[in-house]
Design a protein around this motif. Structure first.
Motif, mmCIF file in Angstrom:
data_model
loop_
_atom_site.group_PDB
_atom_site.id
_atom_site.type_symbol
_atom_site.label_atom_id
_atom_site.label_comp_id
_atom_site.label_asym_id
_atom_site.label_seq_id
_atom_site.Cartn_x
_atom_site.Cartn_y
_atom_site.Cartn_z
ATOM 1 N N PHE A 34 -30.753 -35.955 -1.823
ATOM 2 C CA PHE A 34 -31.626 -34.905 -2.351
ATOM 3 C C PHE A 34 -31.004 -34.235 -3.574
ATOM 4 C CE2 PHE A 34 -32.979 -35.405 2.025
ATOM 5 C CZ PHE A 34 -34.364 -35.343 1.926
ATOM 6 N N ASP A 35 -31.843 -34.008 -4.575
ATOM 7 C CA ASP A 35 -31.379 -33.329 -5.788
ATOM 8 C C ASP A 35 -31.176 -31.838 -5.544
ATOM 9 O OD1 ASP A 35 -31.731 -35.727 -7.462
ATOM 10 O OD2 ASP A 35 -33.877 -35.371 -7.147
ATOM 11 N N LEU A 36 -32.056 -31.268 -4.741
ATOM 12 C CA LEU A 36 -32.017 -29.829 -4.480
ATOM 13 C C LEU A 36 -32.083 -29.577 -2.981
ATOM 14 C CD1 LEU A 36 -34.636 -28.703 -7.163
ATOM 15 C CD2 LEU A 36 -32.134 -28.608 -7.401
ATOM 16 N N ARG A 37 -31.359 -28.560 -2.542
ATOM 17 C CA ARG A 37 -31.416 -28.162 -1.133
ATOM 18 C C ARG A 37 -31.478 -26.641 -1.050
ATOM 19 N NH1 ARG A 37 -26.305 -30.270 1.726
ATOM 20 N NH2 ARG A 37 -25.427 -29.824 -0.338
ATOM 21 N N ALA A 38 -32.197 -26.152 -0.036
ATOM 22 C CA ALA A 38 -32.311 -24.701 0.163
ATOM 23 C C ALA A 38 -32.320 -24.390 1.649
ATOM 24 C CB ALA A 38 -33.578 -24.167 -0.491
ATOM 25 N N TRP A 39 -31.547 -23.377 2.017
ATOM 26 C CA TRP A 39 -31.507 -22.904 3.411
ATOM 27 C C TRP A 39 -32.134 -21.521 3.465
ATOM 28 C CZ3 TRP A 39 -29.543 -25.041 8.003
ATOM 29 C CH2 TRP A 39 -29.480 -24.164 9.093
ATOM 30 N N VAL A 40 -33.126 -21.355 4.339
ATOM 31 C CA VAL A 40 -33.822 -20.071 4.450
ATOM 32 C C VAL A 40 -33.850 -19.645 5.908
ATOM 33 C CG1 VAL A 40 -35.943 -18.790 4.020
ATOM 34 C CG2 VAL A 40 -35.302 -20.675 2.491
ATOM 35 N N PHE A 41 -33.290 -18.475 6.170
ATOM 36 C CA PHE A 41 -33.421 -17.881 7.502
ATOM 37 C C PHE A 41 -34.707 -17.074 7.502
ATOM 38 C CE2 PHE A 41 -32.776 -14.125 10.256
ATOM 39 C CZ PHE A 41 -32.654 -14.774 11.468
ATOM 40 N N ASP A 42 -35.627 -17.438 8.362
ATOM 41 C CA ASP A 42 -36.955 -16.826 8.345
ATOM 42 C C ASP A 42 -36.911 -15.373 8.781
ATOM 43 O OD1 ASP A 42 -39.725 -16.461 8.311
ATOM 44 O OD2 ASP A 42 -39.874 -17.044 10.415
ATOM 45 N N SER A 43 -37.718 -14.573 8.109
ATOM 46 C CA SER A 43 -37.883 -13.185 8.522
ATOM 47 C C SER A 43 -38.813 -13.141 9.726
ATOM 48 C CB SER A 43 -38.470 -12.355 7.378
ATOM 49 O OG SER A 43 -39.725 -12.879 6.982
ATOM 50 N N GLU A 44 -38.791 -12.047 10.452
ATOM 51 C CA GLU A 44 -39.575 -11.933 11.682
ATOM 52 C C GLU A 44 -41.067 -12.121 11.440
ATOM 53 O OE1 GLU A 44 -40.107 -11.630 15.658
ATOM 54 O OE2 GLU A 44 -38.158 -11.451 14.688
ATOM 55 N N ASP A 45 -41.543 -11.680 10.273
ATOM 56 C CA ASP A 45 -42.981 -11.731 10.014
ATOM 57 C C ASP A 45 -43.382 -12.846 9.050
ATOM 58 O OD1 ASP A 45 -41.744 -10.684 7.837
ATOM 59 O OD2 ASP A 45 -43.051 -8.940 7.597
ATOM 60 N N PHE A 46 -42.489 -13.778 8.780
ATOM 61 C CA PHE A 46 -42.750 -14.902 7.887
ATOM 62 C C PHE A 46 -43.324 -14.394 6.550
ATOM 63 C CE2 PHE A 46 -44.470 -18.988 6.426
ATOM 64 C CZ PHE A 46 -43.464 -19.851 6.809
ATOM 65 N N ASP A 47 -42.513 -13.612 5.867
ATOM 66 C CA ASP A 47 -42.895 -13.019 4.589
ATOM 67 C C ASP A 47 -42.886 -14.109 3.507
ATOM 68 O OD1 ASP A 47 -42.886 -11.723 2.073
ATOM 69 O OD2 ASP A 47 -42.058 -9.905 2.965
ATOM 70 N N VAL A 48 -44.070 -14.507 3.049
ATOM 71 C CA VAL A 48 -44.184 -15.624 2.108
ATOM 72 C C VAL A 48 -43.463 -15.333 0.787
ATOM 73 C CG1 VAL A 48 -45.786 -17.039 0.762
ATOM 74 C CG2 VAL A 48 -46.348 -16.413 3.114
ATOM 75 N N ARG A 49 -43.604 -14.108 0.292
ATOM 76 C CA ARG A 49 -42.939 -13.779 -0.970
ATOM 77 C C ARG A 49 -41.423 -13.852 -0.830
ATOM 78 N NH1 ARG A 49 -40.168 -10.285 -3.711
ATOM 79 N NH2 ARG A 49 -40.592 -9.895 -5.940
ATOM 80 N N SER A 50 -40.899 -13.304 0.255
ATOM 81 C CA SER A 50 -39.455 -13.312 0.472
ATOM 82 C C SER A 50 -38.922 -14.744 0.626
ATOM 83 C CB SER A 50 -39.106 -12.486 1.710
ATOM 84 O OG SER A 50 -37.723 -12.539 1.989
#
Length: 317
Positions: free
Chosen positions: A140-156
């Motif tokens: 993969f060229d790019l990788r991203a790790w995201v810990f989800d917020s409780e309310d699944f904030d799309v902008r965040s």
């Protein structure tokens, strides 16, 4: 080293279960007789309430991970000590095979692979193993790790992904959602990208539909970890890997990795080994419980370990 120690702990555990139960027997017998001779509806109700409450507490401690305060979950990162992971080889191979297949999103569909299972079973750990695998890093060229917020904030979440793939800390805070999504689509275009959404549980279809817009037309693979069975369906996951609890040996290995170091030595105190084996058995194959209870022994003197076993139903993180 672990196999030898595991056998030793098993032997200690068996010896503890075979101990005579004479101590306190007469007192218990008297109490039982009193209850039988003097039945009381109030006592029956009280006993039922206590029994129910005890079962609830035990289920929380041994079957699920609960947080001390609602809404304050401990964030996760992509970093991992792989030397302390046990029993997930086949699960890792399964996820890798799906991720390394070439597939481009079409008609708004994104390639999603879900990792499911009960709380504390190791979903995040498996995602970390995959994320840090050398074949994934090269594929993969790019990788991203995201810990989800409780309310699944799309902008965040969109801002975090953009920040991860651009390495620009300011981009997460700048602009509205439209600006972030346009920038993210531009960044992902022509790239092969992997995104991990860790602990995504409260996801609505509208939220997911909005989040995935920048991925359309790009070769994006998403790994989502969740304890909510509806999430893989909402995201139209191509496959869901439901994790089972660890074997007794693997769970004990996790426990010993986080317990006081001296317990790994063969000449450890047999009495300490026996109580430690009993504590480890309460983990029910959940690595998160094994990690927590092992760590609890480090912060307590060995004279308090029996108390930790008796009160093993503490809420753990």
């Amino acid at each position: 080293m672990h196999k030898r120690n595991n056998s030793q702990f098993k032997a200690s555990q068996e010896s503890m279960t075979e101990e005579p139960q004479a101590a306190g027997t007469s007192l218990v017998g008297k109490l039982i007789c009193c209850c039988l001779l003097n039945p009381s509806p109030v006592m029956d109700t009280r006993n039922e309430e206590i029994s129910s409450r005890s079962r609830d507490v035990e289920n929380r401690a041994c079957g699920e991970r609960h947080h001390r305060s609602a809404g304050k979950r401990t964030p996760t990162t992509s970093l991992l000590d792989r030397s302390k992971v046990y029993g997930r080889k086949k699960d890792k191979e399964f996820i890798l095979e799906l991720l390394l297949e070439r597939e481009v999103a079409s008609n708004g569909r994104v390639c999603v692979v879900a990792i499911g299972g009960e709380e504390g079973v190791g979903k995040t750990t498996l995602a970390q193993l995959v994320y840090n695998d050398s074949t994934v890093a090269n594929a993969f060229d790019l990788r991203a790790w995201v810990f989800d917020s409780e309310d699944f904030d799309v902008r965040s979440i969109t801002g975090t992904i953009l920040q991860e793939v651009t390495k620009d800390q300011a981009c997460k805070l700048s602009g509205d959602l439209n600006f972030l999504q346009v920038k993210l689509r531009e960044r992902l275009s022509g790239k092969r990208s992997l995104i991990v959404l860790d602990d995504a549980c409260n996801v609505g279809y509208d939220q997911w539909d909005l989040l995935r817009q920048p991925f359309a037309g790009s070769e994006v693979k998403i790994v989502v970890t969740t304890r909510n069975n509806s999430v893989p369906r909402i995201m139209a996951a191509i496959s869901t890997r439901h994790l089972e609890v660890l074997s007794d040996d693997d769970c004990l290995s996790v426990f010993l990795d986080h317990a006081p170091p001296e317990l790994k030595f063969v000449d450890a105190d047999p009495k300490q080994q026996a109580i430690v084996a009993k504590i480890a058995s309460k983990c029910k194959g959940l690595p998160q419980a094994a990690k927590y209870l092992g760590g609890r022994l480090r912060s307590a003197h060995c004279t308090q370990w029996e108390k930790i076993y008796i009160s093993n139903c503490e809420i753990y993180i």
